[in-house]
Design a protein around this motif. Structure first.
Motif, PDB file in Angstrom:
ATOM      1  N   LEU B 128       0.859  -1.180   0.000  1.00  0.00           N
ATOM      2  CA  LEU B 128       0.000   0.000   0.000  1.00  0.00           C
ATOM      3  C   LEU B 128       0.896   1.231   0.000  1.00  0.00           C
ATOM      4  O   LEU B 128       2.052   1.164   0.429  1.00  0.00           O
ATOM      5  CB  LEU B 128      -0.873   0.020   1.262  1.00  0.00           C
ATOM      6  CG  LEU B 128      -1.842  -1.147   1.455  1.00  0.00           C
ATOM      7  CD1 LEU B 128      -2.562  -1.017   2.801  1.00  0.00           C
ATOM      8  CD2 LEU B 128      -2.866  -1.201   0.322  1.00  0.00           C
ATOM      9  N   ARG B 133      -3.225   3.495   0.754  1.00  0.00           N
ATOM     10  CA  ARG B 133      -4.075   3.327  -0.420  1.00  0.00           C
ATOM     11  C   ARG B 133      -3.509   2.231  -1.306  1.00  0.00           C
ATOM     12  O   ARG B 133      -2.302   2.028  -1.372  1.00  0.00           O
ATOM     13  CB  ARG B 133      -4.130   4.613  -1.274  1.00  0.00           C
ATOM     14  CG  ARG B 133      -4.450   5.906  -0.541  1.00  0.00           C
ATOM     15  CD  ARG B 133      -5.832   5.946  -0.012  1.00  0.00           C
ATOM     16  NE  ARG B 133      -6.856   5.671  -0.994  1.00  0.00           N
ATOM     17  CZ  ARG B 133      -8.007   6.322  -1.039  1.00  0.00           C
ATOM     18  NH1 ARG B 133      -8.250   7.313  -0.193  1.00  0.00           N
ATOM     19  NH2 ARG B 133      -8.923   5.992  -1.912  1.00  0.00           N
ATOM     20  N   ILE B 134      -4.404   1.577  -2.035  1.00  0.00           N
ATOM     21  CA  ILE B 134      -3.989   0.589  -3.026  1.00  0.00           C
ATOM     22  C   ILE B 134      -3.369   1.307  -4.222  1.00  0.00           C
ATOM     23  O   ILE B 134      -3.903   2.321  -4.685  1.00  0.00           O
ATOM     24  CB  ILE B 134      -5.201  -0.262  -3.453  1.00  0.00           C
ATOM     25  CG1 ILE B 134      -5.471  -1.292  -2.349  1.00  0.00           C
ATOM     26  CG2 ILE B 134      -4.992  -0.923  -4.809  1.00  0.00           C
ATOM     27  CD1 ILE B 134      -6.668  -2.154  -2.584  1.00  0.00           C
ATOM     28  N   LYS B 136      -2.953   1.230  -7.840  1.00  0.00           N
ATOM     29  CA  LYS B 136      -3.666   0.538  -8.919  1.00  0.00           C
ATOM     30  C   LYS B 136      -2.724  -0.171  -9.884  1.00  0.00           C
ATOM     31  O   LYS B 136      -2.974  -1.325 -10.284  1.00  0.00           O
ATOM     32  CB  LYS B 136      -4.526   1.547  -9.682  1.00  0.00           C
ATOM     33  CG  LYS B 136      -5.459   0.909 -10.693  1.00  0.00           C
ATOM     34  CD  LYS B 136      -6.325   1.950 -11.384  1.00  0.00           C
ATOM     35  CE  LYS B 136      -5.518   2.735 -12.414  1.00  0.00           C
ATOM     36  NZ  LYS B 136      -6.351   3.751 -13.100  1.00  0.00           N
ATOM     37  N   ASN B 150     -12.468  -4.330   0.521  1.00  0.00           N
ATOM     38  CA  ASN B 150     -12.855  -2.944   0.322  1.00  0.00           C
ATOM     39  C   ASN B 150     -14.113  -2.654   1.124  1.00  0.00           C
ATOM     40  O   ASN B 150     -15.152  -3.223   0.818  1.00  0.00           O
ATOM     41  CB  ASN B 150     -13.111  -2.647  -1.156  1.00  0.00           C
ATOM     42  CG  ASN B 150     -13.200  -1.154  -1.418  1.00  0.00           C
ATOM     43  OD1 ASN B 150     -12.339  -0.406  -0.993  1.00  0.00           O
ATOM     44  ND2 ASN B 150     -14.264  -0.727  -2.087  1.00  0.00           N
ATOM     45  N   PRO B 151     -14.021  -1.794   2.182  1.00  0.00           N
ATOM     46  CA  PRO B 151     -12.816  -1.157   2.698  1.00  0.00           C
ATOM     47  C   PRO B 151     -11.771  -2.203   3.107  1.00  0.00           C
ATOM     48  O   PRO B 151     -12.118  -3.318   3.485  1.00  0.00           O
ATOM     49  CB  PRO B 151     -13.298  -0.393   3.935  1.00  0.00           C
ATOM     50  CG  PRO B 151     -14.786  -0.348   3.847  1.00  0.00           C
ATOM     51  CD  PRO B 151     -15.218  -1.453   2.975  1.00  0.00           C
ATOM     52  N   ASN B 152     -10.495  -1.777   3.053  1.00  0.00           N
ATOM     53  CA  ASN B 152      -9.432  -2.678   3.447  1.00  0.00           C
ATOM     54  C   ASN B 152      -9.426  -2.865   4.966  1.00  0.00           C
ATOM     55  O   ASN B 152      -9.886  -2.015   5.708  1.00  0.00           O
ATOM     56  CB  ASN B 152      -8.082  -2.114   2.978  1.00  0.00           C
ATOM     57  CG  ASN B 152      -6.963  -3.151   2.993  1.00  0.00           C
ATOM     58  OD1 ASN B 152      -7.197  -4.338   3.245  1.00  0.00           O
ATOM     59  ND2 ASN B 152      -5.739  -2.720   2.722  1.00  0.00           N
ATOM     60  N   VAL B 157      -9.648   1.809   4.951  1.00  0.00           N
ATOM     61  CA  VAL B 157      -9.619   2.683   3.769  1.00  0.00           C
ATOM     62  C   VAL B 157     -10.505   2.115   2.654  1.00  0.00           C
ATOM     63  O   VAL B 157     -10.392   0.949   2.287  1.00  0.00           O
ATOM     64  CB  VAL B 157      -8.177   2.838   3.247  1.00  0.00           C
ATOM     65  CG1 VAL B 157      -8.164   3.580   1.909  1.00  0.00           C
ATOM     66  CG2 VAL B 157      -7.317   3.557   4.280  1.00  0.00           C
ATOM     67  N   GLU B 159     -11.689   2.205  -1.301  1.00  0.00           N
ATOM     68  CA  GLU B 159     -11.352   2.625  -2.666  1.00  0.00           C
ATOM     69  C   GLU B 159     -12.666   2.781  -3.438  1.00  0.00           C
ATOM     70  O   GLU B 159     -13.641   2.092  -3.156  1.00  0.00           O
ATOM     71  CB  GLU B 159     -10.468   1.573  -3.350  1.00  0.00           C
ATOM     72  CG  GLU B 159      -9.181   1.249  -2.611  1.00  0.00           C
ATOM     73  CD  GLU B 159      -8.180   2.411  -2.543  1.00  0.00           C
ATOM     74  OE1 GLU B 159      -8.377   3.428  -3.256  1.00  0.00           O
ATOM     75  OE2 GLU B 159      -7.225   2.317  -1.756  1.00  0.00           O
ATOM     76  N   ASP B 160     -12.665   3.666  -4.429  1.00  0.00           N
ATOM     77  CA  ASP B 160     -13.955   3.869  -5.091  1.00  0.00           C
ATOM     78  C   ASP B 160     -14.178   2.899  -6.253  1.00  0.00           C
ATOM     79  O   ASP B 160     -13.254   2.257  -6.749  1.00  0.00           O
ATOM     80  CB  ASP B 160     -14.189   5.327  -5.476  1.00  0.00           C
ATOM     81  CG  ASP B 160     -13.228   5.817  -6.514  1.00  0.00           C
ATOM     82  OD1 ASP B 160     -12.731   6.939  -6.366  1.00  0.00           O
ATOM     83  OD2 ASP B 160     -12.961   5.063  -7.483  1.00  0.00           O
ATOM     84  N   MET B 163     -12.151   3.011  -9.615  1.00  0.00           N
ATOM     85  CA  MET B 163     -10.784   2.486  -9.540  1.00  0.00           C
ATOM     86  C   MET B 163     -10.792   0.951  -9.565  1.00  0.00           C
ATOM     87  O   MET B 163     -10.011   0.324 -10.271  1.00  0.00           O
ATOM     88  CB  MET B 163     -10.101   3.009  -8.270  1.00  0.00           C
ATOM     89  CG  MET B 163      -8.621   2.683  -8.210  1.00  0.00           C
ATOM     90  SD  MET B 163      -8.297   1.055  -7.519  1.00  0.00           S
ATOM     91  CE  MET B 163      -7.359   1.524  -6.088  1.00  0.00           C
ATOM     92  N   ILE B 164     -11.705   0.354  -8.828  1.00  0.00           N
ATOM     93  CA  ILE B 164     -11.787  -1.109  -8.801  1.00  0.00           C
ATOM     94  C   ILE B 164     -12.215  -1.639 -10.169  1.00  0.00           C
ATOM     95  O   ILE B 164     -11.678  -2.632 -10.664  1.00  0.00           O
ATOM     96  CB  ILE B 164     -12.743  -1.583  -7.681  1.00  0.00           C
ATOM     97  CG1 ILE B 164     -12.193  -1.119  -6.318  1.00  0.00           C
ATOM     98  CG2 ILE B 164     -12.917  -3.089  -7.715  1.00  0.00           C
ATOM     99  CD1 ILE B 164     -13.091  -1.426  -5.144  1.00  0.00           C
TER     100      ILE B 164
END
Lengths: 350, 350
Positions: B128, B133-134, B136, B150-152, B157, B159-160, B163-164
Motif C-alpha cells: 500500500l 491506499r492501493i 492501482k 474494500n474497505p481494506n 480505507v 477505494e472507489d 478504480m476497482i
C-alpha cells in the motif's frame, strides 16, 4: 486465455436427496427417526439471540467439556468440527503427508478418495472379501496412513476391537483413523485404545445416534499430541468453524445419556425385527451393526427395487457401482415407517 | 520413523481474544455492538428442534432466496458458506490454479497468505502507499488472480468503484475477488459490476453489519458461471456445511432491512463522533469507512497503548508487524462503550 482455464475441475457430486414433499418415507441418509434429546429443546427455547452478534468460542470449550465429561476423556484429547466430514478432512490434511499411499477399503464411505485427491494424497483401495469383511493383511503393508469406518458403510459390517488393534499395533509409523459414525448401534468402540496408541484417531458424529444431522457436529478422540496437531492446523486456516447453536445444543445433547441409550436401543430393536422380515421376503444382507441394512433381493435388481420404492414414496440409497449394484442401503426408521416399507415389499414381491 | 514425520507443520495462530469476564469492553474483533434483527429472535423462539435430526438443505435454498430477494440478484448468482472465511477459502481453491502469483496488499486481512500456502498458490504482496491506499498499477501486471478487501482491513480505507472497475477491466484473464466484509458502513459496493464482468466475485458476511458473527454466515455474488464452479467444488468435497439455524436465522436477518439500516447508521454516527474525539486527543488515522478505526497516537507507542487499555478492561487489536506496529484497530462499540474508551484515554494521556 480466459480465467476459466485456471478453474479447478471437479466431478460435481449429487448429495442424497432431501425431498421436500410431506409423506415421504425417508430411509436414504441414515438420519435418526427420533428427535434430539429433550434437553436440546429446552436449551433452544432459552437461547439468547443477542449473543449471536459475538464470534463463537473458537476453542469450543462448552461442547468439548460436555464430551469430555460423558466419555471420561480429558478435554485436550478431543477435537470437534462441522460434522465428521470436516473432522476427517482436517485429519487427512494434518496427518497424511507421506509419499506412500494411504489405505482404505474399496467399498466404503465415498468421501475418502475425494479428500485424498483434494490434498494430493496418494491412496490405494483394499478390496473387502466376498462377505464384505476387511482383509487384515492388506493393512499390514507399508502405507502413509489408514482409514476405515467401523461399522463400515454402506455395508454395516462391524469388525472387532482385537482385529483393529492388530492393525494399529503393526502401524506405529502412520496415523490410523477409525471412523465410528455408526458405533452406537451395537458396536464396541476402539476408544479405550487411544491410551495405548498415540497414533490412533477415533472419529464419531452427532448426525446419526444423536439425531443432530441438521446441526453439523463431529468429534474425534486421540492422544494429546494428535489433537494438538489437529488444532494447530485448524487454527492456522479457520478459527471459527462451529457456530453458537452447535456448541450449545451439542453440549445439551451429550448430557442426556438416558434418552440417548433409549433411542439407540429402539433403533436396534427395530433393526432386529426388520432383518427377520427382509429375510423372509428373500433378501440377504451382511449382519449390520449400524442404523441401516445393506440388502439385496434374490430375484430383483437393485435398480428396479430402488425405482419401485421411490415411486411409492419410500427413499432408500442405491449405488451403480461394481460389486454393490444389486444392494440397497435402507436406513432404520420408526417402526411405523418400517412397517410401511415391509408392507410395500410384500405386495410388490408377491 | 514416527508417524509425526508426516504431520503437516503449521504456525499455530492465536485468534483475537474472546474474554469471558463480564464488564470487558470488547473492541477487538469488529463485532456489531447491537443485537441481530428482531425477526431473528422471533424465528429462534419458534424453531423446531425435532427437525435437527435431518440433514440441512445442502443447497441452502431458504437463505439464498432471502439474499436474492433483498439484493435483487438471481439465486444462481449467489453462493453461501460458513462465514466469509469459508467462502473465500473455497474461492481460492476453485479459482486460483495458475502458476502466476495471485496479488493482494501487504497490509490486509491475515488469512489470504494462509489459504494461498494451504493450496500451494503462489502469491505476491503489493505494498500500500504511505496513506494505506492501493496502488492501482500494481494490479495491472500479469497475475493468477486478485483479492483485496474494500474497505481494506485493518486500515478501513475505502477505494472507489471506478478504480476497482479499472482493475477488473484490465484483468479479464483471472478472477478478481473483492472482499466487502465492511461495505455496509458507508462504502459503495461493486455488486452492480457482476453483470458486466463474469470474472468478478463479491464477498460479504453476516458477521459485522448483520450482527451474526456467532452464526458463521458468509455469501458471495458473481456470474452464473463463477457460482456454478464454486458450487461444483463445494459439493464435491463437503455437501453439508451450513447448519439449520444458520440457514433459517440468516434468512430472517436479511428480511429485516429497516433494522439493518438503522443499526448501520448508528454505528456510522458513533464512528463520526469517535473520530473527532480521537483527533483532539492526538490520534491520527486513515478515514475509515468500516466499523473500526485504525489509529496511532503522536507520542505513545501502539504496544504501550494496547497494554494500558487491556489493563483497564478495554480490548482492542494490535499487530507487531512492520509499518503498522504503532496502530491500534478499535472496533466501533455502543456510544456508552466508546465514551468509556475516550474517558480512559483522556485520563491516560493527560
Amino acid at each position: 486465455m480466459s480465467w476459466e482455464a485456471n478453474v479447478r475441475k471437479v466431478v460435481p457430486y449429487t448429495p442424497g436427496e432431501q425431498p421436500k414433499e410431506a409423506n415421504i418415507i425417508k430411509l436414504n441418509t441414515n438420519e435418526c427417526p427420533y428427535p434430539p434429546a429433550p434437553e436440546v429443546r429446552e436449551l433452544l427455547s432459552s437461547m439468547k439471540y443477542e449473543n449471536f452478534r459475538l464470534y463463537p468460542d473458537p476453542c469450543a470449550t462448552k461442547l468439548i467439556d460436555a464430551i469430555s465429561d460423558h466419555y471420561k476423556v480429558p478435554s485436550n484429547q478431543i477435537f470437534v468440527g462441522v460434522g465428521s466430514d470436516d473432522v476427517i478432512s482436517m485429519a487427512f490434511l494434518t496427518f497424511f503427508n507421506s509419499d506412500k499411499p494411504i489405505l482404505f477399503p474399496d467399498i466404503t464411505y465415498s468421501f475418502y478418495d475425494v479428500w485424498a485427491d483434494l490434498y494430493h494424497i496418494p491412496y490405494k483401495r483394499c478390496p473387502l472379501d466376498d462377505n464384505f469383511r476387511i482383509v487384515k493383511e492388506d493393512y499390514l503393508k507399508e502405507n502413509g496412513g489408514i482409514i476405515f469406518p467401523n461399522p463400515n458403510a454402506p455395508t454395516g459390517v462391524l469388525e472387532d476391537v482385537s482385529m483393529i488393534e492388530d492393525i494399529i499395533s503393526h502401524n506405529r509409523e502412520s496415523v490410523v483413523i477409525i471412523d465410528e459414525a455408526y458405533i452406537d448401534f451395537g458396536g464396541k468402540s476402539v476408544l479405550p485404545l487411544i491410551d495405548k496408541y498415540d497414533n490412533l484417531l477415533v472419529v464419531q458424529t452427532f448426525s446419526k445416534s444423536r439425531a443432530m444431522a441438521g446441526m453439523r457436529i463431529g468429534f474425534a478422540f486421540g492422544s494429546k499430541k494428535l489433537i494438538k496437531y489437529l488444532n494447530d492446523a485448524k487454527f492456522s486456516f479457520n478459527s471459527y468453524t462451529m457456530n453458537m447453536p452447535s456448541l450449545e445444543l451439542g453440549a445439551a445433547s451429550v448430557r442426556d445419556d438416558e434418552y440417548f441409550k433409549k433411542t439407540c436401543h429402539m433403533i436396534m430393536e427395530t433393526r432386529r425385527r426388520v432383518k427377520c422380515e427382509l429375510k423372509s421376503l428373500g433378501f440377504s444382507f451382511p449382519d449390520s451393526q449400524a442404523n441401516f441394512i445393506f440388502a439385496k433381493h434374490e430375484n430383483i435388481s437393485g435398480q428396479s427395487l430402488f425405482c419401485a420404492l421411490k415411486a411409492a414414496g419410500i427413499y432408500v440409497r442405491h449405488w451403480n457401482a461394481p460389486r454393490i449394484e444389486d444392494y440397497l442401503r435402507i436406513s432404520i426408521g420408526t417402526d411405523e415407517q418400517m412397517d410401511r416399507l415391509i408392507a410395500f415389499l410384500k405386495d410388490y414381491l408377491k
